[in-house]
Design a protein around this motif. Structure first.
Motif, short mmCIF file in Angstrom:
data_model
loop_
_atom_site.label_atom_id
_atom_site.label_comp_id
_atom_site.label_asym_id
_atom_site.label_seq_id
_atom_site.Cartn_x
_atom_site.Cartn_y
_atom_site.Cartn_z
N GLU A 97 2.40 1.71 -3.51
CA GLU A 97 1.44 2.21 -4.50
C GLU A 97 1.26 3.72 -4.34
OE1 GLU A 97 -2.40 3.56 -5.97
OE2 GLU A 97 -1.97 3.27 -3.84
N HIS A 119 3.51 0.42 7.96
CA HIS A 119 2.55 0.21 6.87
C HIS A 119 1.37 1.15 7.06
CE1 HIS A 119 0.70 -2.39 9.95
NE2 HIS A 119 -0.42 -2.18 9.30
N ASN A 146 -5.12 8.34 -1.64
CA ASN A 146 -5.42 8.26 -3.08
C ASN A 146 -6.41 9.34 -3.49
OD1 ASN A 146 -3.74 6.24 -4.10
ND2 ASN A 146 -5.11 4.63 -3.40
N ARG A 195 0.83 -1.21 0.00
CA ARG A 195 0.00 0.00 0.00
C ARG A 195 0.86 1.26 0.00
NH1 ARG A 195 -3.57 -3.45 3.07
NH2 ARG A 195 -2.59 -2.91 5.04
N GLN A 237 -4.84 4.46 2.89
CA GLN A 237 -4.48 4.43 1.47
C GLN A 237 -5.59 5.08 0.64
OE1 GLN A 237 -4.45 0.58 -0.37
NE2 GLN A 237 -3.18 1.25 -2.07
N LYS A 238 -6.82 4.76 0.96
CA LYS A 238 -7.95 5.32 0.22
C LYS A 238 -7.97 6.85 0.35
CE LYS A 238 -12.97 5.10 -0.14
NZ LYS A 238 -14.20 4.50 0.37
N LYS A 273 -5.85 0.22 4.84
CA LYS A 273 -6.59 0.39 3.59
C LYS A 273 -7.32 1.74 3.57
CE LYS A 273 -7.24 -4.45 2.45
NZ LYS A 273 -8.19 -5.53 2.18
#
Length: 111
Positions: free
Chosen positions: A39, A89, A99, A36, A95-96, A92
């Motif tokens: 990306e 890390h 993004n 993640r 990360q969303k 999710k």
């Protein structure tokens, strides 16, 4: 303390330090390559190149490029802060969110 005992203690201390340093370096490398994070950072790198290209082609001026780079830097700082909270890390949801922020900056490049 005898000289040989001191040498042994110093050697043992050095070996312990080396072992701990090696495992910390390996852990840090894994953290940087977390899927993640990788990306998000790949997108940031790509956007950086796009900003430079748009500036080079005259599509955006120097001030616009500076502002876009500042926005990307803020996203990168947030990514690092999120990673620090989770031992290298990002979740999710983080990360969303990152993004979505990258999408906003991406739409501003080359308007």
């Amino acid at each position: 303390m005898k000289l040989s005992a001191r040498i042994m203690l110093i050697s043992l201390s050095a070996l312990t330090f080396a072992a701990l340093s090696g495992s910390a370096a390996a852990e840090t490398e894994w953290q940087k390559q977390h899927p993640r994070r990788a990306e998000v950072n790949h997108r940031l790198d790509h956007q950086d190149k796009r900003i430079h290209q748009e500036r080079k082609e005259g599509e955006i001026n120097k001030q616009q490029a500076r502002e876009l780079h500042q926005q990307d830097r803020a996203i990168r700082q947030q990514e690092r802060a999120d990673a620090r909270q989770h031992h290298g890390h990002i979740t999710k949801q983080e990360q969303k969110t990152l993004n979505q922020e990258e999408n906003t900056v991406s739409k501003e490049i080359g308007k």
